[in-house]
Design a protein around this motif. Structure first.
Motif, PDB file in Angstrom:
ATOM      1  N   LYS A  66     -14.134   2.173  64.522  1.00 52.23           N
ATOM      2  CA  LYS A  66     -14.642   3.067  63.493  1.00 52.23           C
ATOM      3  C   LYS A  66     -13.781   4.311  63.343  1.00 52.23           C
ATOM      4  O   LYS A  66     -13.543   4.784  62.223  1.00 52.23           O
ATOM      5  CB  LYS A  66     -16.082   3.461  63.822  1.00 52.23           C
ATOM      6  CG  LYS A  66     -16.735   4.330  62.764  1.00 52.23           C
ATOM      7  CD  LYS A  66     -18.186   4.619  63.115  1.00 52.23           C
ATOM      8  CE  LYS A  66     -18.847   5.487  62.036  1.00 52.23           C
ATOM      9  NZ  LYS A  66     -20.260   5.778  62.380  1.00 52.23           N
ATOM     10  N   TYR A  67     -13.289   4.839  64.449  1.00 46.00           N
ATOM     11  CA  TYR A  67     -12.577   6.108  64.412  1.00 46.00           C
ATOM     12  C   TYR A  67     -11.091   6.006  64.744  1.00 46.00           C
ATOM     13  O   TYR A  67     -10.321   6.878  64.347  1.00 46.00           O
ATOM     14  CB  TYR A  67     -13.234   7.120  65.375  1.00 46.00           C
ATOM     15  CG  TYR A  67     -14.644   7.479  64.985  1.00 46.00           C
ATOM     16  CD1 TYR A  67     -14.896   8.303  63.890  1.00 46.00           C
ATOM     17  CD2 TYR A  67     -15.722   6.993  65.707  1.00 46.00           C
ATOM     18  CE1 TYR A  67     -16.183   8.632  63.539  1.00 46.00           C
ATOM     19  CE2 TYR A  67     -17.021   7.319  65.354  1.00 46.00           C
ATOM     20  CZ  TYR A  67     -17.251   8.143  64.275  1.00 46.00           C
ATOM     21  OH  TYR A  67     -18.535   8.457  63.920  1.00 46.00           O
ATOM     22  N   ASP A  69      -7.606   3.336  65.159  1.00 42.91           N
ATOM     23  CA  ASP A  69      -6.873   2.081  65.116  1.00 42.91           C
ATOM     24  C   ASP A  69      -5.574   2.253  65.886  1.00 42.91           C
ATOM     25  O   ASP A  69      -5.033   3.365  65.984  1.00 42.91           O
ATOM     26  CB  ASP A  69      -6.529   1.675  63.672  1.00 42.91           C
ATOM     27  CG  ASP A  69      -7.759   1.415  62.833  1.00 42.91           C
ATOM     28  OD1 ASP A  69      -8.850   1.260  63.400  1.00 42.91           O
ATOM     29  OD2 ASP A  69      -7.612   1.379  61.592  1.00 42.91           O
ATOM     30  N   LYS A  99      -3.813   5.439  64.738  1.00 40.83           N
ATOM     31  CA  LYS A  99      -4.380   6.026  63.521  1.00 40.83           C
ATOM     32  C   LYS A  99      -5.781   6.535  63.806  1.00 40.83           C
ATOM     33  O   LYS A  99      -6.634   5.803  64.302  1.00 40.83           O
ATOM     34  CB  LYS A  99      -4.430   4.980  62.404  1.00 40.83           C
ATOM     35  CG  LYS A  99      -5.008   5.496  61.079  1.00 40.83           C
ATOM     36  CD  LYS A  99      -5.277   4.353  60.111  1.00 40.83           C
ATOM     37  CE  LYS A  99      -4.002   3.621  59.748  1.00 40.83           C
ATOM     38  NZ  LYS A  99      -4.256   2.547  58.750  1.00 40.83           N
ATOM     39  N   LYS A 101      -9.323   8.188  62.240  1.00 43.92           N
ATOM     40  CA  LYS A 101     -10.073   8.221  60.984  1.00 43.92           C
ATOM     41  C   LYS A 101     -11.382   8.975  61.190  1.00 43.92           C
ATOM     42  O   LYS A 101     -12.127   8.696  62.133  1.00 43.92           O
ATOM     43  CB  LYS A 101     -10.374   6.789  60.517  1.00 43.92           C
ATOM     44  CG  LYS A 101      -9.151   5.918  60.326  1.00 43.92           C
ATOM     45  CD  LYS A 101      -9.543   4.466  60.043  1.00 43.92           C
ATOM     46  CE  LYS A 101     -10.148   3.810  61.267  1.00 43.92           C
ATOM     47  NZ  LYS A 101     -10.475   2.376  61.038  1.00 43.92           N
ATOM     48  N   TYR A 102     -11.645   9.924  60.301  1.00 46.82           N
ATOM     49  CA  TYR A 102     -12.921  10.640  60.380  1.00 46.82           C
ATOM     50  C   TYR A 102     -13.315  11.102  58.983  1.00 46.82           C
ATOM     51  O   TYR A 102     -12.595  11.889  58.348  1.00 46.82           O
ATOM     52  CB  TYR A 102     -12.821  11.838  61.321  1.00 46.82           C
ATOM     53  CG  TYR A 102     -14.147  12.526  61.541  1.00 46.82           C
ATOM     54  CD1 TYR A 102     -15.144  11.924  62.303  1.00 46.82           C
ATOM     55  CD2 TYR A 102     -14.398  13.764  60.963  1.00 46.82           C
ATOM     56  CE1 TYR A 102     -16.371  12.541  62.490  1.00 46.82           C
ATOM     57  CE2 TYR A 102     -15.621  14.398  61.152  1.00 46.82           C
ATOM     58  CZ  TYR A 102     -16.612  13.780  61.921  1.00 46.82           C
ATOM     59  OH  TYR A 102     -17.831  14.391  62.096  1.00 46.82           O
ATOM     60  N   TRP A 104     -13.347  11.746  55.477  1.00 38.99           N
ATOM     61  CA  TRP A 104     -12.396  11.587  54.372  1.00 38.99           C
ATOM     62  C   TRP A 104     -10.952  11.865  54.786  1.00 38.99           C
ATOM     63  O   TRP A 104     -10.076  12.038  53.934  1.00 38.99           O
ATOM     64  CB  TRP A 104     -12.784  12.506  53.206  1.00 38.99           C
ATOM     65  CG  TRP A 104     -13.168  13.908  53.606  1.00 38.99           C
ATOM     66  CD1 TRP A 104     -14.414  14.369  53.857  1.00 38.99           C
ATOM     67  CD2 TRP A 104     -12.284  15.010  53.791  1.00 38.99           C
ATOM     68  NE1 TRP A 104     -14.388  15.699  54.190  1.00 38.99           N
ATOM     69  CE2 TRP A 104     -13.078  16.125  54.159  1.00 38.99           C
ATOM     70  CE3 TRP A 104     -10.908  15.181  53.702  1.00 38.99           C
ATOM     71  CZ2 TRP A 104     -12.535  17.370  54.417  1.00 38.99           C
ATOM     72  CZ3 TRP A 104     -10.365  16.427  53.958  1.00 38.99           C
ATOM     73  CH2 TRP A 104     -11.175  17.510  54.317  1.00 38.99           C
ATOM     74  N   GLU A 106      -7.516  10.755  57.364  1.00 35.68           N
ATOM     75  CA  GLU A 106      -6.876   9.705  58.158  1.00 35.68           C
ATOM     76  C   GLU A 106      -5.495  10.196  58.581  1.00 35.68           C
ATOM     77  O   GLU A 106      -4.691  10.602  57.746  1.00 35.68           O
ATOM     78  CB  GLU A 106      -6.770   8.432  57.321  1.00 35.68           C
ATOM     79  CG  GLU A 106      -6.043   7.286  57.992  1.00 35.68           C
ATOM     80  CD  GLU A 106      -5.899   6.094  57.056  1.00 35.68           C
ATOM     81  OE1 GLU A 106      -6.920   5.458  56.723  1.00 35.68           O
ATOM     82  OE2 GLU A 106      -4.756   5.812  56.644  1.00 35.68           O
ATOM     83  N   THR A 108      -2.048   9.163  60.850  1.00 31.67           N
ATOM     84  CA  THR A 108      -1.282   8.133  61.553  1.00 31.67           C
ATOM     85  C   THR A 108      -0.107   8.779  62.265  1.00 31.67           C
ATOM     86  O   THR A 108       0.647   9.559  61.671  1.00 31.67           O
ATOM     87  CB  THR A 108      -0.758   7.066  60.571  1.00 31.67           C
ATOM     88  OG1 THR A 108      -1.858   6.484  59.874  1.00 31.67           O
ATOM     89  CG2 THR A 108       0.004   5.978  61.317  1.00 31.67           C
ATOM     90  N   THR A 150      -7.034  11.312  45.876  1.00 26.91           N
ATOM     91  CA  THR A 150      -6.350  10.870  47.096  1.00 26.91           C
ATOM     92  C   THR A 150      -5.080  11.688  47.267  1.00 26.91           C
ATOM     93  O   THR A 150      -4.246  11.760  46.353  1.00 26.91           O
ATOM     94  CB  THR A 150      -5.988   9.374  47.022  1.00 26.91           C
ATOM     95  OG1 THR A 150      -7.167   8.602  46.809  1.00 26.91           O
ATOM     96  CG2 THR A 150      -5.303   8.925  48.307  1.00 26.91           C
ATOM     97  N   LYS A 152      -1.767  12.437  49.884  1.00 26.50           N
ATOM     98  CA  LYS A 152      -0.988  11.937  51.016  1.00 26.50           C
ATOM     99  C   LYS A 152       0.137  12.912  51.330  1.00 26.50           C
ATOM    100  O   LYS A 152       0.752  13.473  50.418  1.00 26.50           O
ATOM    101  CB  LYS A 152      -0.388  10.563  50.697  1.00 26.50           C
ATOM    102  CG  LYS A 152      -1.402   9.474  50.397  1.00 26.50           C
ATOM    103  CD  LYS A 152      -0.704   8.170  50.028  1.00 26.50           C
ATOM    104  CE  LYS A 152      -1.703   7.086  49.670  1.00 26.50           C
ATOM    105  NZ  LYS A 152      -1.025   5.813  49.277  1.00 26.50           N
TER     106      LYS A 152
END
Length: 557
Positions: A66-67, A69, A99, A101-102, A104, A106, A108, A150, A152
């Motif tokens: 979930k959080y 990768d 990676k 994730k939390y 909104w 992300e 890496t 979005t 980046k």
């Protein structure tokens, strides 16, 4: 090595479990290995090698939660397949990432791939058939702070075979999906996306001499920008994109200081039984690399897609087109129509017809100031004749014609009975071998293809191909024939022969046995492979002739 990989992935999982004990963790991966046991064959001109076996082998593993990768890829290319450079040789773990994730956000860290828009100023990707991997090593942040937005941001250094280029690539991209803010658009099935990108390359200056006493003053920072609009309304779509680049003297452009740009317009329409695609692209001096002195297919930061059909039939792909980074006008039009069932032409099952036309030509280039100058001038809408090829004494060897490539093909697919289906294709091709390969002049060919498939029952299917390419140029005419028997769920047997009945009279015969079991695929083969170009998306690599036993294994979990 195994202990190191296990420890890395275990560390990546610890925070995920600490945040949520019930968090589901999934593990996936793949193994891909292509092996050739080479044999010498002077008739087809195989390369001499001391290796008893050559292989490109990859193993990927990814852990997702979930959080967090995490993943890694092991590669063994110490004894690579024919056609890969010496710098491609090596083994190790060049790709490792974690990676987080939390909500909104992300983040890496490690190696990653990214593309802004159509890739005109940034596209990093892997294409194993070409031996291409231009991933970035660094950090990438993706934010979605509000619906329809979005953002980046990234920075990293680019992989080049088993090394990392010194140049630093940084960039940012923002994309707005306006239908998320305007409810009537969403209700009517209208989608409008607007995006913009910026990429910066930093590379220290180096000594590039114009003569014995003078060197170029090379820019250490090169900036590129991209703007795009994409509209989708039911069956209609239109994409417009424009990108430009500041002064970037490099080996590709002869170290001139001309700025680069690329413009694209693509429109499509589809409804049941009908599809239409129209595309146009103009690029000018848009080679963009993280290392200015590099040649070949490595170190590209960006990607210029070829507006030509990527053929899968053997003889249709005999002369594939590679995008010209110096500049080109490219056009493509495609129309598909399904003739209804129970009509005179459609018969019981209907019939599909597809027509594709593509044309690529040189842009106008007036004057040539040479190394250290602004280079040439060019009018946007005009075609040109490109550059004249000269020998060391200044004598003209060949004049580059304005046409680089042209392809007109018609395909018909028709099911005659419940068991039998026939595909027919005609293709007229004009291939400027001098532009794509550096020599050879024009090749004008006509290609005829027939493919039939007969299904005996739910387990047994027989497929056959017959192809004929006729030309008065290059090596002359070619014939190709193939038979393939599928025995579900496990077996497939394939035999084929590609025969040059023009200049060489050489047979390139091949035979394969393929076994599938669950997620495993094993293929054993033997035969000859002709020398030629392997292309994907407008990027090509020359592959020399080879002969021998081949073994291919694929596994996904």
């Amino acid at each position: 090595m195994k202990i190191w990989l296990t420890a890395l992935l275990a560390l990546a999982l610890i925070p995920a479990k600490a945040q949520d004990k019930d968090n589901k963790v999934t593990v996936s991966g793949s193994v891909m290995s292509d092996i050739l046991i080479p044999q010498s064959d002077k008739r087809i001109g195989t390369e001499d090698t001391d290796d008893w076996a050559e292989t490109n082998t990859y193993a990927d593993v990814s852990i997702m939660s979930k959080y967090v990768d995490a993943g890694a890829r092991f590669e063994f290319t110490q004894y690579p397949l024919p056609g890969f450079e010496d710098k491609f040789k090596g083994w190790g773990v060049p790709n490792v990432y974690v990676k987080g994730k939390y909500k909104w956000a992300e983040l890496t860290l490690g190696t990653y791939y990214e593309q802004f828009g159509s890739g005109f100023i940034l596209r990093t990707y892997e294409e194993r058939s070409l031996g291409l991997d231009n991933s970035l090593l660094g950090a990438r942040l993706v934010l979605k702070p509000y619906k329809g937005i979005t953002i980046k941001a990234l920075s990293g250094k680019q992989r080049r075979y088993w090394a990392i280029n010194h140049g630093l690539v940084s960039g940012a991209d923002v994309e707005f999906n306006l239908e998320e803010w305007i409810k009537p658009m969403l209700d009517k099935g209208i989608f409008l996306t607007v995006g913009g990108s910026w990429v910066n390359k930093y590379e220290a200056s180096e000594d590039i001499m114009t003569d014995a006493t003078h060197k170029l003053n090379l820019p250490e920072y090169v900036n590129a920008f991209d703007f795009r609009v994409n509209l989708q309304a039911k069956g209609f779509g239109i994409l417009g994109e424009y990108a430009w680049k500041t002064e970037d003297p490099s080996f590709d452009n002869g170290y001139i200081y001309r700025k680069g740009n690329v413009a694209m317009l693509s429109a499509s329409y589809s409804k049941r039984g009908l599809s239409v695609l129209l595309q146009a692209k103009r690029s000018d001096n848009m080679s963009f690399r993280s290392r200015r002195s590099t040649i070949g297919i490595s170190s590209y930061i960006n990607h210029l897609p070829a507006f030509t059909m990527e053929h899968t039939y053997t003889l249709a792909a005999l002369y594939p087109y590679a995008t010209n980074p110096d500049g080109e006008w490219a056009y493509q039009a495609e129309a598909g129509y399904k003739i209804k069932r129970h009509t005179f032409l459609g018969g019981k099952y209907g019939m599909d017809i597809k027509v594709n036309f593509s044309h690529v030509s040189a842009i106008q280039q007036r004057g040539d100031g040479g190394m250290g100058t602004d280079g040439y001038a060019s009018s946007f809408w005009k075609w040109g004749y490109g550059t004249v090829l000269k020998d060391d004494e200044g004598n003209i060897i060949a004049k580059r014609d304005k046409t680089y490539y042209q392809d007109l093909n018609v395909q018909i697919e028709k099911k005659f009975t419940k068991s039998f289906k026939l595909n027919l294709m005609y293709m007229n091709q004009l291939y400027n071998k001098t532009i794509v390969e550096g020599h050879g002049g024009f090749v004008h060919s006509d290609i005829f293809i027939g493919e039939g498939k007969y299904q005996f029952n739910k387990k047994f299917t027989l497929r056959g191909e017959f192809q004929y390419l006729t030309t008065k140029d290059d090596q002359g005419d070619w014939l190709f024939a193939l038979l393939e028997l599928s025995m579900l769920p496990n077996w497939m047997f394939t035999v084929s022969d590609e025969y040059n009945c023009g200049e060489t009279n050489i047979h390139y015969y091949q035979g394969y046995v393929t076994f599938n079991y669950g997620a495993h695929r094993l293929q054993l083969g033997y035969g000859r492979t002709r020398a030629g170009y392997n292309c994907s998306g407008g990027v090509c690599r020359f592959v020399p002739a080879s002969k021998g036993v081949t073994l291919s294994y694929n596994y996904n979990f």
